[in-house]
Design a protein around this motif. Structure first.
Motif, short mmCIF file in Angstrom:
data_model
loop_
_atom_site.label_atom_id
_atom_site.label_comp_id
_atom_site.label_asym_id
_atom_site.label_seq_id
_atom_site.Cartn_x
_atom_site.Cartn_y
_atom_site.Cartn_z
N GLY A 158 0.83 -1.20 0.00
CA GLY A 158 0.00 0.00 0.00
C GLY A 158 0.86 1.25 0.00
O GLY A 158 2.10 1.17 -0.01
N GLY A 160 3.21 4.08 0.48
CA GLY A 160 4.35 4.24 1.38
C GLY A 160 5.15 2.96 1.54
O GLY A 160 6.24 2.96 2.12
N GLY A 509 18.08 -2.19 2.42
CA GLY A 509 17.62 -2.90 3.62
C GLY A 509 17.02 -1.94 4.62
O GLY A 509 17.35 -1.99 5.79
C1 LIG Z 1 6.37 -3.06 10.00
C2 LIG Z 1 7.67 -2.66 9.38
C3 LIG Z 1 8.51 -1.78 10.06
C4 LIG Z 1 9.70 -1.34 9.48
N1 LIG Z 1 10.46 -0.41 10.15
C5 LIG Z 1 11.52 0.13 9.53
C6 LIG Z 1 12.22 1.22 10.13
O1 LIG Z 1 11.87 1.71 11.21
N2 LIG Z 1 13.30 1.72 9.46
C7 LIG Z 1 13.71 1.21 8.26
O2 LIG Z 1 14.69 1.71 7.70
N3 LIG Z 1 13.07 0.18 7.68
C8 LIG Z 1 11.97 -0.35 8.28
N4 LIG Z 1 11.29 -1.36 7.66
C9 LIG Z 1 11.79 -1.86 6.37
C10 LIG Z 1 11.43 -0.85 5.27
O3 LIG Z 1 10.08 -0.54 5.35
C11 LIG Z 1 11.79 -1.41 3.92
O4 LIG Z 1 13.17 -1.69 3.90
C12 LIG Z 1 11.47 -0.41 2.81
O5 LIG Z 1 10.12 -0.04 2.85
C13 LIG Z 1 11.81 -1.00 1.44
O6 LIG Z 1 11.45 -0.06 0.48
P1 LIG Z 1 11.08 -0.49 -1.00
O7 LIG Z 1 10.50 0.72 -1.62
O8 LIG Z 1 12.24 -1.15 -1.62
O9 LIG Z 1 9.94 -1.61 -0.86
P2 LIG Z 1 8.52 -1.53 -0.14
O10 LIG Z 1 8.49 -0.48 0.88
O11 LIG Z 1 8.20 -2.92 0.29
O12 LIG Z 1 7.54 -1.09 -1.31
C14 LIG Z 1 7.21 -1.93 -2.38
C15 LIG Z 1 5.81 -1.59 -2.85
O13 LIG Z 1 5.58 -2.28 -4.07
C16 LIG Z 1 4.23 -2.70 -4.10
N5 LIG Z 1 4.11 -3.82 -5.02
C17 LIG Z 1 4.63 -5.06 -4.89
N6 LIG Z 1 4.27 -5.83 -5.95
C18 LIG Z 1 3.52 -5.05 -6.77
C19 LIG Z 1 2.86 -5.28 -7.99
N7 LIG Z 1 2.89 -6.48 -8.60
N8 LIG Z 1 2.15 -4.27 -8.54
C20 LIG Z 1 2.08 -3.05 -7.95
N9 LIG Z 1 2.69 -2.78 -6.77
C21 LIG Z 1 3.42 -3.77 -6.19
C22 LIG Z 1 3.94 -3.08 -2.66
O14 LIG Z 1 2.56 -3.04 -2.42
C23 LIG Z 1 4.73 -2.05 -1.86
O15 LIG Z 1 3.93 -0.97 -1.47
C24 LIG Z 1 10.09 -1.83 8.22
C25 LIG Z 1 9.27 -2.74 7.53
C26 LIG Z 1 8.07 -3.15 8.10
C27 LIG Z 1 7.19 -4.13 7.37
#
Ligand SMILES: Cc1cc2nc3c(=O)[nH]c(=O)nc-3n(C[C@H](O)[C@H](O)[C@H](O)COP(=O)(O)OP(=O)(O)OC[C@H]3O[C@@H](n4cnc5c(N)ncnc54)[C@H](O)[C@@H]3O)c2cc1C
Length: 534
Positions: A158, A160, A509
């Motif tokens: 979702g 963010g 990460g």
């Molecule tokens: C509860 C929780 C607490 C955390 N706390 C911290 C913290 O305090 N500090 C920190 O540094 N990190 C924290 N993390 C880790 C951090 O959130 C992640 O490392 C970071 O969000 C990764 O960013 P990203 O954009 O690579 O992926 P994500 O944030 O995972 O974003 C990927 C997005 O892609 C979307 N997506 C996936 N597949 C598809 C598709 N087929 N079609 C369309 N959309 C899709 C997903 O819905 C998601 O919204 C936490 C994670 C969680 C779950």
């Protein structure tokens, strides 16, 4: 010219203004009074190594106007250095983009990639399978309350991305000047000012939601689009190029495709693999969330100064090795709660979050044990299967529900038997847990290393292995189990317009490192193409 006055150590009774005064005194040794302009706190941290003498450590930035030449070596000896140049250099390419770029995923990586592309006229379209902040918040709260999971709108998916419901820690081990840019953008979108200067900045879920909504508005204002509840389902490939994508809302043409999927998009990984997108299995970690009373953590870290109004809630970061296996605390959330972080039906997953004030009763952190490719068979599908199996075992142990397995530390360490949580009450779904023997949920190589780790951490942080601490599990989504290899132009192997990035592709990460990887990916795209005029 801006200088940084470093290493100003003050007792916790002294204020930030005192740090500015000390900085001014030091500067006066080198510059006349009228040359010294605005002074601002540049970084602040806490040195709590000696509990009887806890110190704030500041550095202060100073604007210096037209001053006579100074001896910079002498200044360095006094801890005054020129401000490092953190400007981001951008090169623009000449190739024409045939259509608009599409970014998949509105997590930190996708957001920052899209922001930069939008800012420079590339008009990105972002698609996100999950819901907008408001709808997602309602879905997550409903799951916590009733145990009815929406597999497309939850803690992982979702607006963010995975970090929206989190402590919002912005610390990172990567040392990249783009981190400063990320922090200043987060502040521009509503994060508290202190993220700009604290050594361990954190935003909290309450502010993060606002930050995400404002980032979305900014992308749209700059000519981009953000489409929620729109899932990437398939690729249309022609001659090694992604010609268009099939989404849950229909087909979308694209000039290039950025994959910022996060680590939980298991169905999408499998679709990509079926199209020959190269992936490799990598090491990851699994374990449990451990909870203590925050006041006990504060006491262990700060001694009799615990509770001092100037001190932040205590945070720890512990690690050790049990033979060849790493055991470490991860994603510590002071004054936070353990959250139900599943995204697949029939599986239990834990994680942690806090609000900005970190004013909950409990401190929690993941304690994770490294899992090597040889533990699961060194294949991408087997890595995901390993995680999924643990999540399903936890679900079964919780009587086929999302009431996570839980055990007191005393019982887990064999010091007590069949005890129920008393001093520390589990915060997962307001206490909806099933008391379980964690040895029935996690493999023995994990539980053995956890026991080793808890005892080791107890020596470093008194009370870590206290009988009344509670363990809730399973923590399986600490990092991506896969990597999508890419070349120096950020392109996936054998594709000329497919850009894997962020945590899901194995290049980040955490929130800040994922955002930085999104920026790097945008820079690589801009270096190749000229801005989109259509
Ligand atoms: C509860 C929780 C607490 C955390 N706390 C911290 C913290 O305090 N500090 C920190 O540094 N990190 C924290 N993390 C880790 C951090 O959130 C992640 O490392 C970071 O969000 C990764 O960013 P990203 O954009 O690579 O992926 P994500 O944030 O995972 O974003 C990927 C997005 O892609 C979307 N997506 C996936 N597949 C598809 C598709 N087929 N079609 C369309 N959309 C899709 C997903 O819905 C998601 O919204 C936490 C994670 C969680 C779950």
């Amino acid at each position: 010219m801006t200088y940084i006055v470093q290493n100003i150590k003050l007792s916790i009774e002294r204020s930030k203004d005192d740090a500015l005064t000390v900085a001014k005194h030091r500067l006066l040794k080198f510059f006349p009074k009228n040359a010294i302009g605005e002074l601002k706190i540049y970084k602040s941290s806490i040195d709590a190594r000696k509990k009887e003498n806890i110190l704030f450590v500041y550095s202060v930035s100073a604007q210096i106007h037209e001053a006579p030449r100074v001896n910079e070596n002498a200044m360095l000896k006094d801890g005054i250095a020129p401000m490092p140049d953190e400007e981001m250099s951008i090169e623009f390419g000449t190739e024409r983009m045939d259509g608009r770029p599409v970014v998949v995923g509105f997590g930190p990586c996708g957001i920052f990639c899209a922001l930069l592309l939008a800012k420079h006229g590339y008009r990105p379209i972002v698609i996100e399978r999950g819901a907008s902040v408001k709808q997602r918040t309602a879905d997550v709260e409903a799951f916590f309350r009733s145990g009815i999971l929406n597999p497309e709108s939850n803690i992982q998916f979702g607006a963010g991305g995975a970090g929206t419901f989190s402590d919002g820690k912005l610390v990172t081990r990567i040392n990249d000047p783009k981190c400063g840019y990320v922090l200043s953008e987060m502040h521009r979108f509503g994060a508290p000012e202190e993220v700009l200067y604290k050594a361990k900045p954190h935003v909290g879920t309450d502010y993060l939601k606002k930050v995400v909504e404002n980032a979305e508005k900014e992308i749209i204002r700059l000519g981009g689009e953000v489409l929620f509840q729109t899932k990437l389902e398939d690729l249309v490939i022609s001659n090694g190029r992604i010609a268009s994508i099939r989404t849950s809302k229909g087909e979308l043409p694209c000039s290039l495709l950025v994959l910022a999927l996060g680590h939980s998009a298991r169905d999408t990984f499998s679709m990509l693999s079926s199209h020959g997108v190269e992936m490799t299995a990598k090491a990851f970690s699994v374990g449990v969330r451990v909870e203590h009373l925050q006041e006990n953590i504060d006491f262990a870290l700060y001694g009799k100064s615990a509770g001092h109004p100037a001190l932040p809630k205590g945070e720890y970061n512990l690690s050790c090795h049990n033979e060849n296996r790493g055991v470490y605390t991860f994603c510590m959330c002071p004054g936070g709660q353990v959250v139900a972080a599943a995204s697949e039906e029939g599986g239990v997953v834990t994680n942690g979050m806090s609000n900005f004030r970190r004013d909950g009763k409990n401190a929690n952190s993941a304690v994770a044990v490294s899992v090597n490719p040889s533990d699961y068979g060194n294949r991408v599908d087997l890595a995901i299967e390993f995680q999924r199996k643990l999540e399903q075992t936890a679900y079964l142990a919780a009587n086929r529900s999302y009431d996570a397995p839980c055990q007191t530390m005393g019982d887990f360490l064999g010091k007590t038997k069949n005890t129920l949580p008393s001093g520390v009450l589990p915060t997962y779904r307001d206490g909806k847990v099933t008391m379980t023997d964690m040895d029935k949920v996690l493999p023995s190589f994990v539980t053995e290393s956890l026991r080793f780790g808890f005892m080791n951490f107890d020596k470093k942080l008194k009370g870590f292995a206290a009988n009344d601490a509670v363990l809730t599990g399973v923590e399986t989504r600490t990092s991506s189990p896969i990597r999508i290899p890419r070349n120096e132009d950020y392109l996936a192997v054998r594709f000329s317009n497919l850009y894997p990035c962020g945590e899901g592709a194995g290049y980040a990460g955490g929130i800040t490192s994922a955002a930085v990887d999104g920026i790097k990916c945008a820079l690589a795209i801009m270096k190749k193409y000229k801005p989109n005029e259509t």
